[in-house]
Scaffold this active site. Structure first.
Site, PDB file in Angstrom:
ATOM      1  N   GLN A 138       0.839  -1.201   0.000  1.00 31.39           N
ATOM      2  CA  GLN A 138       0.000   0.000   0.000  1.00 31.39           C
ATOM      3  C   GLN A 138       0.875   1.253   0.000  1.00 31.39           C
ATOM      4  O   GLN A 138       1.574   1.517   0.983  1.00 31.39           O
ATOM      5  CB  GLN A 138      -0.868  -0.024   1.263  1.00 31.39           C
ATOM      6  CG  GLN A 138      -1.754   1.178   1.451  1.00 31.39           C
ATOM      7  CD  GLN A 138      -2.533   1.092   2.762  1.00 31.39           C
ATOM      8  OE1 GLN A 138      -2.042   0.541   3.741  1.00 31.39           O
ATOM      9  NE2 GLN A 138      -3.725   1.632   2.776  1.00 31.39           N
ATOM     10  N   GLY A 139       0.818   2.014  -1.075  1.00 30.77           N
ATOM     11  CA  GLY A 139       1.634   3.231  -1.157  1.00 30.77           C
ATOM     12  C   GLY A 139       0.808   4.472  -0.865  1.00 30.77           C
ATOM     13  O   GLY A 139       0.460   5.212  -1.791  1.00 30.77           O
ATOM     14  N   TYR A 140       0.493   4.677   0.396  1.00 34.34           N
ATOM     15  CA  TYR A 140      -0.258   5.867   0.808  1.00 34.34           C
ATOM     16  C   TYR A 140       0.699   6.890   1.438  1.00 34.34           C
ATOM     17  O   TYR A 140       0.872   7.995   0.936  1.00 34.34           O
ATOM     18  CB  TYR A 140      -1.350   5.504   1.829  1.00 34.34           C
ATOM     19  CG  TYR A 140      -2.670   5.032   1.253  1.00 34.34           C
ATOM     20  CD1 TYR A 140      -2.759   4.446  -0.003  1.00 34.34           C
ATOM     21  CD2 TYR A 140      -3.851   5.152   1.989  1.00 34.34           C
ATOM     22  CE1 TYR A 140      -3.973   4.013  -0.509  1.00 34.34           C
ATOM     23  CE2 TYR A 140      -5.071   4.725   1.489  1.00 34.34           C
ATOM     24  CZ  TYR A 140      -5.122   4.152   0.237  1.00 34.34           C
ATOM     25  OH  TYR A 140      -6.337   3.726  -0.248  1.00 34.34           O
ATOM     26  N   SER A 141       1.311   6.508   2.580  1.00 35.11           N
ATOM     27  CA  SER A 141       2.083   7.470   3.386  1.00 35.11           C
ATOM     28  C   SER A 141       3.314   7.976   2.649  1.00 35.11           C
ATOM     29  O   SER A 141       3.947   7.244   1.883  1.00 35.11           O
ATOM     30  CB  SER A 141       2.547   6.818   4.686  1.00 35.11           C
ATOM     31  OG  SER A 141       1.452   6.266   5.356  1.00 35.11           O
ATOM     32  N   SER A 173       4.616  -1.255   4.171  1.00 39.15           N
ATOM     33  CA  SER A 173       4.812  -2.580   4.774  1.00 39.15           C
ATOM     34  C   SER A 173       5.041  -3.631   3.687  1.00 39.15           C
ATOM     35  O   SER A 173       4.263  -3.725   2.738  1.00 39.15           O
ATOM     36  CB  SER A 173       3.587  -2.986   5.601  1.00 39.15           C
ATOM     37  OG  SER A 173       3.350  -2.084   6.631  1.00 39.15           O
ATOM     38  N   GLU A 255      -9.759  -1.461   4.966  1.00 45.15           N
ATOM     39  CA  GLU A 255      -8.560  -1.682   5.780  1.00 45.15           C
ATOM     40  C   GLU A 255      -8.925  -1.679   7.270  1.00 45.15           C
ATOM     41  O   GLU A 255      -8.495  -2.546   8.024  1.00 45.15           O
ATOM     42  CB  GLU A 255      -7.518  -0.590   5.497  1.00 45.15           C
ATOM     43  CG  GLU A 255      -6.252  -0.778   6.333  1.00 45.15           C
ATOM     44  CD  GLU A 255      -5.144   0.216   5.987  1.00 45.15           C
ATOM     45  OE1 GLU A 255      -5.411   1.181   5.254  1.00 45.15           O
ATOM     46  OE2 GLU A 255      -4.018   0.006   6.476  1.00 45.15           O
ATOM     47  N   GLU A 386      -5.946   8.876  17.276  1.00 49.45           N
ATOM     48  CA  GLU A 386      -6.402  10.283  17.382  1.00 49.45           C
ATOM     49  C   GLU A 386      -7.238  10.651  16.151  1.00 49.45           C
ATOM     50  O   GLU A 386      -8.266  11.307  16.269  1.00 49.45           O
ATOM     51  CB  GLU A 386      -5.205  11.242  17.496  1.00 49.45           C
ATOM     52  CG  GLU A 386      -4.416  11.138  18.797  1.00 49.45           C
ATOM     53  CD  GLU A 386      -3.459   9.954  18.814  1.00 49.45           C
ATOM     54  OE1 GLU A 386      -3.240   9.338  17.752  1.00 49.45           O
ATOM     55  OE2 GLU A 386      -2.939   9.637  19.908  1.00 49.45           O
TER      56      GLU A 386
HETATM   57  C1  LIG Z   1       2.703  -0.974  11.664  1.00 49.45           C
HETATM   58  C2  LIG Z   1       2.491   0.085  10.610  1.00 49.45           C
HETATM   59  C3  LIG Z   1       2.281  -0.300   9.295  1.00 49.45           C
HETATM   60  C4  LIG Z   1       2.097   0.686   8.299  1.00 49.45           C
HETATM   61  N1  LIG Z   1       1.956   0.281   6.997  1.00 49.45           N
HETATM   62  C5  LIG Z   1       1.779   1.210   6.033  1.00 49.45           C
HETATM   63  C6  LIG Z   1       1.664   0.800   4.665  1.00 49.45           C
HETATM   64  O1  LIG Z   1       1.734  -0.392   4.340  1.00 49.45           O
HETATM   65  N2  LIG Z   1       1.487   1.746   3.729  1.00 49.45           N
HETATM   66  C7  LIG Z   1       1.387   3.075   4.044  1.00 49.45           C
HETATM   67  O2  LIG Z   1       1.161   3.885   3.142  1.00 49.45           O
HETATM   68  N3  LIG Z   1       1.534   3.508   5.329  1.00 49.45           N
HETATM   69  C8  LIG Z   1       1.728   2.597   6.330  1.00 49.45           C
HETATM   70  N4  LIG Z   1       1.887   3.002   7.636  1.00 49.45           N
HETATM   71  C9  LIG Z   1       1.939   4.432   7.929  1.00 49.45           C
HETATM   72  C10 LIG Z   1       0.717   4.910   8.687  1.00 49.45           C
HETATM   73  O3  LIG Z   1      -0.414   4.962   7.853  1.00 49.45           O
HETATM   74  C11 LIG Z   1       1.076   6.304   9.255  1.00 49.45           C
HETATM   75  O4  LIG Z   1       2.119   6.089  10.199  1.00 49.45           O
HETATM   76  C12 LIG Z   1      -0.100   6.950   9.946  1.00 49.45           C
HETATM   77  O5  LIG Z   1      -1.090   7.303   9.010  1.00 49.45           O
HETATM   78  C13 LIG Z   1       0.318   8.212  10.740  1.00 49.45           C
HETATM   79  O6  LIG Z   1       1.081   9.067   9.973  1.00 49.45           O
HETATM   80  P1  LIG Z   1       2.515   9.630  10.496  1.00 49.45           P
HETATM   81  O7  LIG Z   1       3.317   8.447  10.966  1.00 49.45           O
HETATM   82  O8  LIG Z   1       3.078  10.493   9.431  1.00 49.45           O
HETATM   83  O9  LIG Z   1       2.187  10.492  11.791  1.00 49.45           O
HETATM   84  P2  LIG Z   1       1.710  12.014  11.849  1.00 49.45           P
HETATM   85  O10 LIG Z   1       0.599  12.214  10.879  1.00 49.45           O
HETATM   86  O11 LIG Z   1       2.918  12.879  11.739  1.00 49.45           O
HETATM   87  O12 LIG Z   1       1.107  12.096  13.310  1.00 49.45           O
HETATM   88  C14 LIG Z   1       1.930  12.182  14.486  1.00 49.45           C
HETATM   89  C15 LIG Z   1       0.992  12.209  15.711  1.00 49.45           C
HETATM   90  O13 LIG Z   1       0.142  13.374  15.654  1.00 49.45           O
HETATM   91  C16 LIG Z   1      -1.221  12.989  15.731  1.00 49.45           C
HETATM   92  N5  LIG Z   1      -2.049  13.834  14.848  1.00 49.45           N
HETATM   93  C17 LIG Z   1      -1.754  14.214  13.588  1.00 49.45           C
HETATM   94  N6  LIG Z   1      -2.759  14.963  13.079  1.00 49.45           N
HETATM   95  C18 LIG Z   1      -3.703  15.071  14.061  1.00 49.45           C
HETATM   96  C19 LIG Z   1      -4.985  15.717  14.156  1.00 49.45           C
HETATM   97  N7  LIG Z   1      -5.498  16.398  13.126  1.00 49.45           N
HETATM   98  N8  LIG Z   1      -5.676  15.606  15.327  1.00 49.45           N
HETATM   99  C20 LIG Z   1      -5.181  14.897  16.372  1.00 49.45           C
HETATM  100  N9  LIG Z   1      -3.971  14.271  16.337  1.00 49.45           N
HETATM  101  C21 LIG Z   1      -3.254  14.346  15.204  1.00 49.45           C
HETATM  102  C22 LIG Z   1      -1.263  11.551  15.207  1.00 49.45           C
HETATM  103  O14 LIG Z   1      -2.406  10.858  15.706  1.00 49.45           O
HETATM  104  C23 LIG Z   1       0.047  11.005  15.769  1.00 49.45           C
HETATM  105  O15 LIG Z   1      -0.120  10.592  17.108  1.00 49.45           O
HETATM  106  C24 LIG Z   1       2.091   2.056   8.646  1.00 49.45           C
HETATM  107  C25 LIG Z   1       2.307   2.433   9.993  1.00 49.45           C
HETATM  108  C26 LIG Z   1       2.509   1.457  10.964  1.00 49.45           C
HETATM  109  C27 LIG Z   1       2.744   1.881  12.380  1.00 49.45           C
END
Ligand SMILES: Cc1cc2nc3c(=O)[nH]c(=O)nc-3n(C[C@H](O)[C@H](O)[C@H](O)COP(=O)(O)OP(=O)(O)OC[C@H]3O[C@@H](n4cnc5c(N)ncnc54)[C@H](O)[C@@H]3O)c2cc1C
Length: 401
Positions: A138-141, A173, A255, A386
């Site tokens: 999954q290429g989202y992040s 992942s 998902e 969150e």
């Molecule tokens: C085990 C695991 C597997 C993953 N696999 C994939 C994958 O296969 N493909 C993929 O694309 N991504 C994947 N991810 C990435 C995942 O989708 C992101 O880590 C997640 O969406 C959070 O983004 P970030 O890490 O950039 O945190 P940030 O967005 O930087 O957030 C940091 C903190 O701030 C809080 N926050 C941010 N905005 C708000 C708001 N508006 N209100 C309240 N709180 C807020 C968040 O809740 C978090 O606690 C994976 C992550 C994990 C941990």
């Protein structure tokens, strides 16, 4: 005999005969493999050497169309209705059978293609997904787009009949084991949400580079994916150009459902009870610690509430409703519950939970410690807790911004 009873009889007989013994769980795991190792993820890079029976089980189930029981037969599914699919689930549970196939193909991109793919896309990808021939990532992040996913910057520009992709994805992942990626790209820089497109590409395409991200645990499923001038045919766009946000949200619904039902399935409280009896034995087979008994009772009740609510939503799905914002409730609750469950298990182990490797610890203890650490990511992946609470506040409860 009703049709459904007849189906149950045939289904049970077939499973009894065809499910290899090593693919039947007697507890959380069987043999020497962990659940992760025993699960068949499929794909061109699959390694079947740890458990060749996983391959046998996958092939037999795929032949019946039962890896995707409710998908249409012409796309490799089983063509079962919801009642038959429920019977199949029950009969698989009776045998404590491992899923024949796991992965994003069956749980995420497949259901999206069933609903929104073109006929050509369905014919091309769904049968391969059902047979476990391609594994997806999954290429989202992106490095600067996690929770605020719609700010993503990987861009796609049209050149003749191809889109040319450039950018970077992160936390992908198992990108190193995947064959294809479903990906969000920016096709319009003027419109934030309305400028995103959902596209599929082969990980072996020239210009795709995958680098695993080492983690402190020494084990990592995570990768960075670099995308440089990757050419993708126009017909690999799903749901229309600049309509990717709708596709992304639909897929996130699948998902979040998948994450919550996965925990619902595996996060049996029985494992906690067994552990408590083993590590805190009391008189007459009781758990010898009133405080822990209390915690386990609370966990059991919370789990029962979650299961019933998921079942209620399943009934709504039977009536044709698509998963909506309530999947955020399941995602939030199931992942927080799973974290609580592992924290409780860790506390039951006491000092035996402090191992990472080496002597002095049972392998089952080391596995619980590692699973506990992995569970911390459950409330981040697929949208953080969150963010789920924000969605519940706004879209379920209708609270103001
Ligand atoms: C085990 C695991 C597997 C993953 N696999 C994939 C994958 O296969 N493909 C993929 O694309 N991504 C994947 N991810 C990435 C995942 O989708 C992101 O880590 C997640 O969406 C959070 O983004 P970030 O890490 O950039 O945190 P940030 O967005 O930087 O957030 C940091 C903190 O701030 C809080 N926050 C941010 N905005 C708000 C708001 N508006 N209100 C309240 N709180 C807020 C968040 O809740 C978090 O606690 C994976 C992550 C994990 C941990």
């Amino acid at each position: 005999m009703s049709d459904i009873e007849q189906f149950r009889g045939e289904c049970a007989a077939w499973l009894d005969e065809n499910c290899p013994q090593s693919m039947r769980l007697e507890g959380p795991k069987a043999g020497d493999g962990t659940i992760g190792e025993m699960l068949a993820w499929g794909g061109r890079k699959a390694d079947w050497s740890k458990n060749p029976d996983a391959r046998v089980w996958l092939d037999r189930m795929a032949e019946k169309g039962w890896t995707a029981p409710t998908w249409p037969i012409e796309y490799g599914g089983g063509g079962l209705d919801k009642d038959e699919a429920r019977v199949l689930r029950q009969e698989l549970a009776r045998l404590k059978a491992m899923p024949a196939l796991a992965g994003f193909g069956l749980t995420m991109i497949g259901p999206l293609l069933v609903d929104h793919g073109t006929e050509e896309q369905k014919k091309r990808f769904l049968p391969e997904i059902c047979r476990g021939e391609i594994r997806w990532c999954q290429g989202y992040s992106e490095p600067n787009s996690g929770s605020d996913l719609a700010s993503l910057a990987t861009r796609a520009e049209l050149d003749g009949d191809d889109w040319v992709l450039n950018g970077q994805k992160v936390w992908t992942s198992y990108a190193d084991l995947a064959d294809w990626m479903f990906c969000l790209v920016r096709t319009d820089t003027e419109n934030k949400h309305a400028g995103i497109t959902f596209i599929l590409f082969d990980m072996d395409d020239p210009g795709v580079t995958v680098r695993p991200i080492p983690l402190i645990s020494g084990y990592s499923p995570f990768c960075e994916t670099f995308i440089e001038d990757v050419r993708v045919p126009r017909d690999q766009v799903v749901g229309g150009v600049n309509n990717g946000w709708a596709m992304a949200k639909a897929l996130l619904g699948h998902e979040r459902n998948m994450i919550s039902s996965a925990f619902s399935e595996y996060s049996s409280v029985n494992r906690v009870v067994e552990l408590a009896r083993e590590y805190l034995p009391g008189e007459d087979g009781r758990i010898g610690d009133a405080h822990r008994r209390d915690s386990i009772a609370a966990l059991t009740m919370d789990k029962a509430c979650l299961d019933l609510t998921i079942r209620r939503s399943g009934e709504a799905a039977k009536l044709g409703q698509q998963p909506g914002a309530e999947t955020s409730i399941f995602k939030y609750y199931a992942t927080e519950l799973n974290k609580d469950r592992f924290s409780l298990m860790l506390s039951l182990l006491g000092p035996q939970a402090l191992g990472w490797e080496g002597e002095g610890f049972e392998s089952s203890e080391l596995e619980i410690t590692r699973e506990w650490l992995r569970s911390r990511g459950n409330s981040i992946e697929g949208g953080t807790s969150e963010i789920q609470l924000n969605i519940i506040a706004k879209r379920v409860l209708g609270l103001p911004d």
